[in-house]
Write a protein that holds these residues in place. Structure first.
Motif, PDB file in Angstrom:
ATOM      1  N   GLU A  97      83.697  24.558  52.396  1.00 21.60           N
ATOM      2  CA  GLU A  97      82.493  25.063  53.069  1.00 21.60           C
ATOM      3  C   GLU A  97      81.566  25.762  52.078  1.00 21.60           C
ATOM      4  O   GLU A  97      80.329  25.591  52.149  1.00 21.60           O
ATOM      5  CB  GLU A  97      82.891  26.012  54.201  1.00 21.60           C
ATOM      6  N   ALA A  98      82.158  26.535  51.147  1.00 22.10           N
ATOM      7  CA  ALA A  98      81.325  27.186  50.128  1.00 22.10           C
ATOM      8  C   ALA A  98      80.688  26.155  49.203  1.00 22.10           C
ATOM      9  O   ALA A  98      79.520  26.295  48.803  1.00 22.10           O
ATOM     10  CB  ALA A  98      82.173  28.168  49.325  1.00 22.10           C
ATOM     11  N   SER A  99      81.447  25.101  48.864  1.00 22.52           N
ATOM     12  CA  SER A  99      80.899  24.039  48.009  1.00 22.52           C
ATOM     13  C   SER A  99      79.770  23.291  48.717  1.00 22.52           C
ATOM     14  O   SER A  99      78.749  22.953  48.103  1.00 22.52           O
ATOM     15  CB  SER A  99      82.014  23.069  47.621  1.00 22.52           C
ATOM     16  N   ALA A 100      79.964  23.043  50.027  1.00 18.77           N
ATOM     17  CA  ALA A 100      78.907  22.367  50.788  1.00 18.77           C
ATOM     18  C   ALA A 100      77.640  23.214  50.813  1.00 18.77           C
ATOM     19  O   ALA A 100      76.514  22.691  50.679  1.00 18.77           O
ATOM     20  CB  ALA A 100      79.397  22.091  52.203  1.00 18.77           C
TER      21      ALA A 100
ATOM     22  N   HIS B 140      80.900  29.243  35.630  1.00 21.08           N
ATOM     23  CA  HIS B 140      79.838  29.551  34.661  1.00 21.08           C
ATOM     24  C   HIS B 140      79.011  28.307  34.358  1.00 21.08           C
ATOM     25  O   HIS B 140      77.784  28.384  34.191  1.00 21.08           O
ATOM     26  CB  HIS B 140      80.439  30.104  33.365  1.00 21.08           C
ATOM     27  N   ALA B 141      79.688  27.151  34.297  1.00 17.03           N
ATOM     28  CA  ALA B 141      78.985  25.898  33.997  1.00 17.03           C
ATOM     29  C   ALA B 141      77.988  25.559  35.098  1.00 17.03           C
ATOM     30  O   ALA B 141      76.881  25.067  34.828  1.00 17.03           O
ATOM     31  CB  ALA B 141      79.990  24.763  33.823  1.00 17.03           C
ATOM     32  N   ILE B 142      78.371  25.803  36.379  1.00 20.92           N
ATOM     33  CA  ILE B 142      77.447  25.542  37.491  1.00 20.92           C
ATOM     34  C   ILE B 142      76.208  26.429  37.365  1.00 20.92           C
ATOM     35  O   ILE B 142      75.057  25.966  37.491  1.00 20.92           O
ATOM     36  CB  ILE B 142      78.147  25.787  38.840  1.00 20.92           C
ATOM     37  N   GLU B 143      76.435  27.700  37.121  1.00 18.13           N
ATOM     38  CA  GLU B 143      75.320  28.643  37.015  1.00 18.13           C
ATOM     39  C   GLU B 143      74.403  28.286  35.840  1.00 18.13           C
ATOM     40  O   GLU B 143      73.170  28.308  35.963  1.00 18.13           O
ATOM     41  CB  GLU B 143      75.868  30.065  36.852  1.00 18.13           C
TER      42      GLU B 143
ATOM     43  N   ASN C 224      83.576  19.194  39.245  1.00 17.13           N
ATOM     44  CA  ASN C 224      84.722  19.751  38.521  1.00 17.13           C
ATOM     45  C   ASN C 224      85.138  21.104  39.093  1.00 17.13           C
ATOM     46  O   ASN C 224      86.335  21.405  39.203  1.00 17.13           O
ATOM     47  CB  ASN C 224      84.403  19.877  37.039  1.00 17.13           C
ATOM     48  N   ALA C 225      84.134  21.909  39.450  1.00 17.14           N
ATOM     49  CA  ALA C 225      84.450  23.231  39.999  1.00 17.14           C
ATOM     50  C   ALA C 225      85.171  23.111  41.338  1.00 17.14           C
ATOM     51  O   ALA C 225      86.119  23.858  41.617  1.00 17.14           O
ATOM     52  CB  ALA C 225      83.170  24.044  40.152  1.00 17.14           C
TER      53      ALA C 225
ATOM     54  N   ILE D  38      90.279  23.640  44.312  1.00 17.90           N
ATOM     55  CA  ILE D  38      91.302  23.072  45.202  1.00 17.90           C
ATOM     56  C   ILE D  38      92.635  22.981  44.468  1.00 17.90           C
ATOM     57  O   ILE D  38      93.700  23.279  45.029  1.00 17.90           O
ATOM     58  CB  ILE D  38      90.866  21.687  45.712  1.00 17.90           C
ATOM     59  N   GLY D  39      92.592  22.584  43.210  1.00 18.74           N
ATOM     60  CA  GLY D  39      93.819  22.500  42.420  1.00 18.74           C
ATOM     61  C   GLY D  39      94.495  23.849  42.263  1.00 18.74           C
ATOM     62  O   GLY D  39      95.731  23.943  42.305  1.00 18.74           O
TER      63      GLY D  39
END
Length: 469
Positions: A195-198, A413-416, A438-439, A444-445
């Motif tokens: 939900e946060a990813s969406a 950090h990569a997303i930001e 990837n995040a 999930i992993g």
């Protein structure tokens, strides 16, 4: 006096020889008892002795386990087996007492004119009369070879085996409920992540639409990020399916119809920690693991059945007696002492030809004993394997968790960074897309690694024999 001495001598020889018929149980030598677990340091204590209420401190989980121990159908069946075994033990104890019965016999007999019985010849109908013989008969087998004692010990061992099986069912049930409970929490965590990813990806779509209007990107970038957004939305129902099916599984374990399961709202990292871990030595499994206790009790039971089969091939000393009245009609039943009769007989009954039944019974009992020894040793080896596997997974999954945490942090950090570069026109939408994918997978992993670590903790507790005390 010589007759008394002869009788005592014969009795002494019988008792001495009787000790050679039945054999005392001794635990077989098992090579698997020695040494230590693979990759586990030997310790003198064991965390399996911790009460399950202390081991699983979550109040919701404790309530589920309490309910299951009362309502679970496998537990109820195990309790029924214990009650059946108790009845068999009572019966084996009663075999030492005499067997007493009441008999009311009736028949036709010829009588003389003076009322005495005719001794021979064909009886005329006019001379025949009804004879009624009420009596009490008793039979008592003297256990000179230990046959009845072996039957009693076998029944006692089977009762203890049923009790140990009940305890083993309890440890398995507690472990199954705890595993399903923490799986539910894991799915809750996964749902939060999706939900946060969406939400993040929806925000990325809005950013890319704004950049498209500013001619800093194109429609393809919007489509690609939108596709990943809908991919994330599609994963959410799958997680909800896992949640509801796991709730239904838990409901069955606690003996309830499908229902919502109340649980703690905690993060994956909060149920993956272990503050104590003392594994103990392999030999302690024989005292702590109820399935090992059950396997040995079954071995004792079949050993005593083997003893019984051996003793059954020897003569049985039976004392029997009969007391009652022998009269021609009811009015003369209790004429004492004229109609009173009685006898007392003691004799040895030796099997000579029984269609090979006794020999087959003895040989089959010997094979059953051998099979029980194999089962006992296999159960011991399997217990050590379970402990070793659980400990290895527990230790190595902690390393996976540590590295996965670092990966999640770096990808966040990569997303930001990708978002800032994209807004400033210094990165393409593909950088953001890859970073978000990837995040998501990394988060999930991490939840799955925490769950694996928790599973191994629960399995280690069960494998060491915890949960039944």
């Amino acid at each position: 006096m010589k007759k008394i001495y002869s009788f005592l001598t014969i009795l002494f020889l019988v008792l001495v020889f009787a000790g050679c018929v039945t054999k005392k149980y001794t635990r077989p030598e098992l090579n698997s008892q020695a040494g230590k677990y693979r990759n586990i340091e030997v310790d003198t204590s064991n965390f399996s002795t911790i009460n399950w209420r202390d081991f699983f401190a979550d109040p919701y989980l404790i309530a589920l386990i309490d309910t299951a121990l009362k309502n679970n159908f496998d537990i109820k069946k195990a309790e029924s087996q214990i009650r059946s075994a108790q009845e068999y033990l009572k019966r084996s104890k009663a075999m030492f007492a005499p067997s007493i019965g009441v008999n009311l016999g009736m028949g036709i007999a010829g009588v003389n004119v003076d009322g005495t019985l005719k001794s021979a010849g064909i009886l005329s109908l006019q001379a025949n009369t009804l004879i009624q013989t009420p009596s009490v008969a008793a039979t008592w087998e003297i256990d000179i070879w230990g046959k009845l004692a072996s039957a009693k010990r076998s029944a006692k061992a089977q009762l203890e085996q049923s009790q140990a099986y009940y305890q083993a069912m309890q440890t398995q049930l507690i472990a199954a409920i705890a595993s399903a409970y923490y799986a539910l929490i894991s799915y809750d965590n996964q749902l939060q992540i999706y939900e946060a990813s969406a939400k993040t990806r929806k925000e990325s779509i809005e950013v890319l639409k704004a950049l498209k209007e500013a001619a800093k990107t194109n429609e393809i970038s919007v489509n690609q990020v939108s596709a990943q957004y809908f991919y994330t939305l599609a994963a959410i129902p799958q997680v909800k399916i896992n949640i509801q099916t796991t709730e239904n599984q838990l409901a069955i374990l606690i003996g309830k119809p499908p229902m919502e399961i109340l649980r703690s709202k905690i993060l994956a990292s909060q149920f993956g920690e272990v503050d104590f871990l003392q594994t103990g030595i392999p030999a302690q499994l024989l005292a702590n693991r109820p399935d090992l206790v059950a396997a040995e009790k079954m071995l004792i039971a079949v050993h005593e059945q083997w003893n019984y089969a051996r003793a059954a091939m020897y003569p049985s000393l039976v004392i029997s007696g009969n007391v009652g009245f022998d009269a021609h009609n009811f009015a003369n039943w209790f004429s004492f002492p004229q109609s009173f009769v009685g006898n007392l007989v003691a004799g040895l009954t030796a099997p000579i030809f029984a269609q090979r039944q006794l020999k087959t019974q003895r040989n089959v009992a010997a094979e059953n004993k051998l099979q029980a020894i194999y089962n006992f040793e296999y159960t011991m080896l399997n217990a050590q394997r379970e402990v070793s596997n659980a400990f290895i997974i527990y230790q190595l999954s902690k390393n996976s968790i540590e590295n996965q945490i670092l990966q999640v942090e770096q990808l966040q950090h990569a997303i930001e960074g990708s978002m800032e570069l994209l807004k400033n026109g210094k990165a393409s939408y593909l950088d953001l897309l890859v970073a978000e994918d990837n995040a998501l997978n990394s988060a999930i992993g991490l939840v799955q690694y925490y769950l694996q670590n928790t599973y191994s903790k629960i399995e280690l507790y069960r494998a060491l024999g915890g949960g039944w005390k």
